[in-house]
Design a protein around this motif. Structure first.
Motif, PDB file in Angstrom:
ATOM      1  N   UNK A 102      40.107 -65.124  44.407  1.00 41.64           N
ATOM      2  CA  UNK A 102      39.147 -64.854  44.286  1.00 41.64           C
ATOM      3  C   UNK A 102      37.938 -65.858  43.695  1.00 41.64           C
ATOM      4  N   UNK A 103      38.039 -66.448  42.271  1.00 44.96           N
ATOM      5  CA  UNK A 103      37.072 -66.866  41.599  1.00 44.96           C
ATOM      6  C   UNK A 103      36.905 -67.949  41.825  1.00 44.96           C
ATOM      7  N   UNK A 104      36.140 -68.999  41.826  1.00 42.22           N
ATOM      8  CA  UNK A 104      36.447 -70.494  41.272  1.00 42.22           C
ATOM      9  C   UNK A 104      37.273 -70.947  40.599  1.00 42.22           C
ATOM     10  N   UNK A 144      30.490 -71.336  46.915  1.00 42.59           N
ATOM     11  CA  UNK A 144      31.623 -69.792  46.380  1.00 42.59           C
ATOM     12  C   UNK A 144      30.839 -69.639  45.317  1.00 42.59           C
ATOM     13  N   UNK A 145      29.531 -67.973  45.050  1.00 43.59           N
ATOM     14  CA  UNK A 145      29.787 -67.700  44.236  1.00 43.59           C
ATOM     15  C   UNK A 145      28.573 -68.459  43.192  1.00 43.59           C
ATOM     16  N   UNK A 146      27.973 -69.624  43.959  1.00 47.79           N
ATOM     17  CA  UNK A 146      27.041 -70.701  43.390  1.00 47.79           C
ATOM     18  C   UNK A 146      27.873 -71.366  43.264  1.00 47.79           C
ATOM     19  N   UNK A 147      28.892 -71.704  43.482  1.00 49.80           N
ATOM     20  CA  UNK A 147      29.043 -73.363  43.110  1.00 49.80           C
ATOM     21  C   UNK A 147      29.718 -74.198  44.647  1.00 49.80           C
ATOM     22  N   UNK A 176      41.254 -69.431  48.736  1.00 52.73           N
ATOM     23  CA  UNK A 176      40.779 -67.810  48.753  1.00 52.73           C
ATOM     24  C   UNK A 176      42.152 -67.401  49.278  1.00 52.73           C
ATOM     25  N   UNK A 177      42.537 -66.135  48.577  1.00 57.82           N
ATOM     26  CA  UNK A 177      42.927 -65.457  49.052  1.00 57.82           C
ATOM     27  C   UNK A 177      43.201 -65.366  50.434  1.00 57.82           C
TER      28      UNK A 177
END
Length: 174
Positions: A20-22, A41-44, A51-52
């Motif tokens: 789920x993370x980058x 994704x998360x600011x990236x 991703x899942x």
């Protein structure tokens, strides 16, 4: 002249083996000279996001920059994105509209960047995955505006059935 030119592209892949993370399995977006499209994704900003498997309330946030005043088209080519009870909707925050995305094929969505600065904001578009079940209410209007240094949200509904309450949520990071 009604011709089309590929300006940029992104890819999202879904598998429960992805995080789920980058992570290193994702690809960071490099800059373009002209129009630039990324998944945020998360600011990236990413060119490739892994991703899942998608579930209800997941969202793909697009970052579209360096546009000019002209007509554009998104072309989504979804493969095996169909999940029982789940739909994908491209949300256009500028127009306040949503377009159903074909889960197994092409979806073309035309849009225009105009002289209105709001038509070219970087976070105008997102794909929201949601439950395919119909809500027991019909929204006839939704309006958000600044009031006394805060944000007020007004809406009107019809055909409201068994609704106990409404919850309004906000995000500070997209």
């Amino acid at each position: 002249d009604n011709s089309t030119v590929l300006a940029d592209g992104v890819l999202a892949e879904f598998n429960n083996n992805y995080s789920d993370s980058v992570k290193i399995e994702d690809a960071v977006k490099f800059g373009n000279t002209n129009e630039e499209l990324a998944l945020l994704r998360y600011g990236t900003a990413l060119t490739l996001e892994r991703r899942p498997i998608i579930k209800s309330i997941d969202t793909l946030f697009f970052k579209l920059t360096k546009t000019t005043q002209r007509a554009y088209q998104f072309r989504f080519n979804a493969i095996n994105l169909d999940h029982p009870g789940l739909t994908a909707i491209l949300k256009d925050k500028y127009l306040g509209s949503g377009t159903l995305v074909n889960p197994n094929g092409l979806t073309n969505v035309n849009f225009t960047v105009t002289t209105d600065a709001a038509s070219s904001v970087f976070n105008r578009f997102m794909i929201v995955f949601q439950s395919a079940t119909t809500l027991p209410v019909t929204f006839t209007s939704v309006k958000a505006y600044q009031k006394n240094g805060r944000i007020a949200v007004d809406w009107a509904v019809e055909n409201e059935i068994n609704i106990a309450k409404y919850e309004v949520e906000k995000s500070v990071d997209g």
